[in-house]
Enzyme design. Structure first.
Site, PDB file in Angstrom:
ATOM      1  N   HIS A   1      -3.879  -5.592   1.066  1.00 57.23           N
ATOM      2  CA  HIS A   1      -3.714  -5.904   2.486  1.00 57.23           C
ATOM      3  C   HIS A   1      -4.310  -7.279   2.780  1.00 57.23           C
ATOM      4  O   HIS A   1      -5.282  -7.693   2.158  1.00 57.23           O
ATOM      5  CB  HIS A   1      -4.441  -4.877   3.356  1.00 57.23           C
ATOM      6  CG  HIS A   1      -3.814  -3.533   3.384  1.00 57.23           C
ATOM      7  ND1 HIS A   1      -2.613  -3.279   4.002  1.00 57.23           N
ATOM      8  CD2 HIS A   1      -4.237  -2.351   2.862  1.00 57.23           C
ATOM      9  CE1 HIS A   1      -2.323  -1.989   3.876  1.00 57.23           C
ATOM     10  NE2 HIS A   1      -3.286  -1.412   3.184  1.00 57.23           N
TER      11      HIS A   1
ATOM     12  N   CYS B   1       0.829  -1.201   0.000  1.00 56.03           N
ATOM     13  CA  CYS B   1       0.000   0.000   0.000  1.00 56.03           C
ATOM     14  C   CYS B   1       0.870   1.260   0.000  1.00 56.03           C
ATOM     15  O   CYS B   1       1.561   1.530  -0.971  1.00 56.03           O
ATOM     16  CB  CYS B   1      -0.985  -0.038   1.158  1.00 56.03           C
ATOM     17  SG  CYS B   1      -2.395   1.084   0.937  1.00 56.03           S
TER      18      CYS B   1
END
Length: 477
Positions: free
Chosen positions: A424, A330
């Protein structure tokens, strides 16, 4: 049955785990139970099935209760962006940004959302177990409070106060709480619990009697230290240093100032073949690391500057020269590129920030946050997880994606030693994690999901052995 609230004498006294364990204990008794936390402050968010955000602790509590996570389990989530400002997420959606000095005025409007979400849970579940935030003894925050006694009195929910004896001074914690809070607030407390005791419990019998005599509150039990707590996902950054292991594969992760969704690392920390080092500010990345993971962050540009201030950019270059590998997740993925463009100032002041230049990509920030659960494949294995980010990354290295979900995600350098992904939760999948670790010669036979549920069952049994659970639940109304 009603609702019961667990408040604490301070932050990190074990409220989240107590509620998780009580949720699992209630479920084992056949009680339809749901967790609830009016206000949470965390950058470690979970994504609900409908694409909302809640605190990761409430997602774990929902799992303990046998429920899918819901935005109504944590209607107000504060995600710190700087030391003095945070994004405010209301019932799962980003609502505004607020400076700490201005948040008090906003709380009066947030109480409506809190009570609405609580009412939804209370009408659809037999029992609601509520977790407070911080401590009710923070009397400077009592006006317009929505997290502790302000909520308890507005919703008429009885309270059990938990103190942490491991940090010392638990008598003063509990007696002092009664001494400083308003008598009407103190009247909401139906008893106390001593958490995290080490040693012979009989040695604290006199202390427990003293607390009862001074406060008039019933003693609801003493909970010994639960060592398996380290095997459950962490929510607070204060827990990060606990992650460790003794395996041969050394993974290092720098503790960024706005680190977010660091529970990505929990499955790796649980692997016997892995040694995970969380590197605090002021310390160099270890020279013997096989892999460095740059984690998610609430402020990519701010934490990129922080990373450089620590000299970690120099450490990363040396790590790669030694033949090491790097994975960015991310915000960490965005840092690995050549440039981060933010012309409208969604992540700091408007402008562009040079990245680390380890991937041939560029990122452009955008106002819309991508917030979704996904499923796809990577390394020939199925992966599931979620995306929660602003910005889009493009460039030549995206031609070698990290995963397909089902569209291509992430990027990989030509030599394969640097990679990044927006995904994630990918390490929670046993098949992918085993394949990924296999690239480093590390074997995995861990069933991570089953392991979490086993620990939750042991936690429930631990509480059942040391608390009068039925008496506790009888306090609910």
């Amino acid at each position: 049955m009603g609702a019961l609230m667990i408040q604490g004498t301070g932050s990190n006294v074990g409220k989240s785990l107590l509620v998780a364990g009580l949720c699992r204990a209630a479920r084992r008794r056949g009680i339809d139970v749901a967790p609830f936390k009016p206000q949470n402050m965390s950058n470690n968010a979970a994504v609900t099935p409908d694409g909302g955000e809640i605190g990761r602790a409430q997602a774990l509590q929902a799992r303990a209760a046998g429920l899918a996570p819901s935005v109504h389990m944590n209607p107000v989530l504060l995600k710190p962006e700087t030391d003095r400002a945070a994004q405010v997420v209301v019932q799962g959606r980003a609502a505004t940004r607020a400076a700490a000095a201005d948040y008090g005025a906003l709380k009066a409007r947030l109480m409506g959302a809190v009570l609405d979400s609580f009412a939804r849970l209370r009408t659809t579940h037999e029992l609601v177990l509520v977790e407070g935030a911080g401590s009710p003894a923070e009397v400077n925050l009592r006006a317009r409070d929505i997290a502790n006694m302000g909520f308890a009195r507005a919703a008429d929910v009885p309270v059990v106060l938990a103190g942490d004896i491991d940090r010392g001074g638990v008598i003063a914690q509990i007696v002092g709480t009664q001494a400083v809070i308003d008598p009407a607030d103190a009247a909401m407390i139906r008893g106390f619990v001593i958490n995290r005791f080490r040693g012979d419990p009989s040695l604290f019998d006199a202390g427990r009697r003293f607390i009862v005599e001074r406060t008039g509150w019933p003693d609801l039990g003493l909970v010994p230290w639960f060592p398996d707590a380290v095997r459950l996902p962490a929510e607070d950054a204060v827990d990060l240093r606990r992650a460790s292991g003794g395996g041969g594969l050394h993974i290092a992760c720098p503790m960024l100032s706005r680190i977010a969704n660091f529970d990505d690392l929990d499955p790796l920390a649980a692997e016997p073949a892995v040694r995970l080092s969380m590197v605090p500010p002021g310390h160099a990345l270890p020279g013997d690391a096989d892999l460095v993971i740059l984690p998610g962050t609430k402020s990519t540009r701010g934490d990129l500057a922080f990373l450089r201030e620590q000299g970690w950019d120099i450490d990363l270059a040396a790590h790669l020269r030694r033949g090491g590998r790097v994975l960015g997740i991310c915000g960490g993925y965005q840092m690995l590129g050549r440039m981060i463009h933010d012309p409208e100032g969604h992540d700091g002041s408007p402008g562009s920030t040079p990245g680390l230049g380890l991937l041939d990509i560029e990122t452009r920030m955008a106002p819309e946050k991508r917030l979704t659960r996904i499923a796809g494949r990577a390394l020939g294995q199925p992966v599931e997880g979620y995306e929660i980010h602003m910005g889009r990354s493009e460039g030549p290295d995206c031609a070698r994606p990290f995963a397909h979900i089902p569209e291509p995600d992430g990027a990989t350098s030509p030599d394969g030693r640097v990679a990044g992904t927006y995904l994630h939760g990918l390490f929670s999948g046993d098949g992918f994690r085993a394949a990924w670790l296999g690239q480093f010669g590390a074997a995995s036979a861990l069933d991570y999901g089953a392991g979490v549920d086993e620990v939750l069952d042991r936690l429930a049994g631990h509480l059942e052995a040391h608390l009068d659970i039925d008496r506790l639940f009888a306090l609910a109304r």
